[in-house]
Each structure stands twice: as structure tokens, then as C-alpha cells.
Motif scaffolding. Structure first.
Motif, PDB file in Angstrom:
ATOM      1  N   CYS A 155       0.837  -1.191   0.000  1.00  0.00           N
ATOM      2  CA  CYS A 155       0.000   0.000   0.000  1.00  0.00           C
ATOM      3  C   CYS A 155       0.879   1.251   0.000  1.00  0.00           C
ATOM      4  O   CYS A 155       1.795   1.373   0.815  1.00  0.00           O
ATOM      5  CB  CYS A 155      -0.887  -0.020   1.249  1.00  0.00           C
TER       6      CYS A 155
ATOM      7  N   HIS B 244      -0.066   4.105   0.799  1.00  0.00           N
ATOM      8  CA  HIS B 244      -0.494   5.000   1.872  1.00  0.00           C
ATOM      9  C   HIS B 244       0.091   4.574   3.229  1.00  0.00           C
ATOM     10  O   HIS B 244       0.732   5.350   3.911  1.00  0.00           O
ATOM     11  CB  HIS B 244      -2.018   5.039   1.945  1.00  0.00           C
ATOM     12  N   CYS B 245      -0.122   3.295   3.597  1.00  0.00           N
ATOM     13  CA  CYS B 245       0.302   2.853   4.938  1.00  0.00           C
ATOM     14  C   CYS B 245       1.422   1.810   4.898  1.00  0.00           C
ATOM     15  O   CYS B 245       1.842   1.311   5.929  1.00  0.00           O
ATOM     16  CB  CYS B 245      -0.893   2.314   5.720  1.00  0.00           C
TER      17      CYS B 245
ATOM     18  N   CYS C 151      -6.040  -1.889  -0.149  1.00  0.00           N
ATOM     19  CA  CYS C 151      -5.364  -2.213   1.102  1.00  0.00           C
ATOM     20  C   CYS C 151      -6.395  -2.738   2.101  1.00  0.00           C
ATOM     21  O   CYS C 151      -7.401  -2.089   2.358  1.00  0.00           O
ATOM     22  CB  CYS C 151      -4.682  -0.972   1.650  1.00  0.00           C
TER      23      CYS C 151
ATOM     24  N   CYS D 226      -5.817  -0.260   5.612  1.00  0.00           N
ATOM     25  CA  CYS D 226      -6.339   1.110   5.710  1.00  0.00           C
ATOM     26  C   CYS D 226      -7.573   1.324   4.829  1.00  0.00           C
ATOM     27  O   CYS D 226      -8.217   2.361   4.906  1.00  0.00           O
ATOM     28  CB  CYS D 226      -5.254   2.138   5.399  1.00  0.00           C
TER      29      CYS D 226
HETATM   30 ZN    ZN Z   1      -2.941   0.885   3.400  1.00  0.00          ZN
END
Ligand code: ZN
Length: 102
Positions: free
Chosen positions: A40, A42-43, A79, A82
Motif C-alpha cells: 500500500c 499510503h500505509c 489495502c 487502511c
Molecule cells: Zn494501506
């Protein structure tokens, strides 16, 4: 061409080689991120599932006088941690090992 040449020749550690295409004197290596390296953006979780992909062309270092391009398959990832759906991060583009041309 091979996955190990991607690593030794281009410094790409997270990608694997798919095929080579020759187009009007250009050499195009098709690559994708290894399954176990998909994460991911993002995270940074590896707990992701693939949701389609796009392709982007990058210019990289020539072999002899031949221009060389990398056609990267870029996964869209959902994901499970998240909950976001995002494109995977392309590390080699951020590290300036290849330049996007589209
Ligand atoms: Zn994520």
C-alpha cells in the motif's frame, strides 16, 4: 534479458522481467513489481489485493546506441488494512533510475 539483469543492470530490486519488445529500433523491457513486494502506498502494508492495473513507459539507460524503455505494469491495490485503493508506488521512478515519458 532476465530479472537478474534488471537488478544488476538497472538496479531494480523489486521488479521482475516479463518480456522484451523491439519497436522501430527501440528496446522495450516489460516489467512488473514482484508479487511479494506489492504494498500500500499510503500505509505501506503488504496486506493488499490487486484491483486492475495500468501501464507506464519509462526511459532508462541505453544499451549501446539503442534507446531502452521500461514498460511497467502498475497495479491498483486495495489495502485491507487502511481500506484505500491506490496505485502502487514506483520506487525506481522516485530514485530517478528511469524517467516517465507518459
Ligand atoms: Zn494501506
Amino acid at each position: 534479458m532476465s530479472t537478474s539483469l534488471l537488478y544488476h543492470g538497472f538496479g531494480l530490486t523489486d521488479q521482475e522481467y516479463l518480456k522484451t519488445e523491439y519497436k522501430k529500433g527501440d528496446v522495450i523491457f516489460h516489467i512488473q513489481t514482484k508479487e511479494d513486494k506489492l504494498q500500500c502506498s499510503h500505509c505501506n502494508s503488504f496486506n493488499v489485493i490487486k484491483k486492475g492495473f495500468t501501464e507506464r513507459l519509462f526511459r532508462t539507460v541505453p544499451i549501446g546506441l539503442k534507446p531502452v524503455y521500461l514498460m511497467a505494469k502498475i497495479q491498483r491495490l486495495e489495502c485491507k488494512d487502511c481500506g484505500l485503493i491506490r496505485q502502487e508506488r514506483i520506487h525506481f521512478a522516485e530514485e530517478k533510475k528511469a524517467t516517465p515519458i507518459n
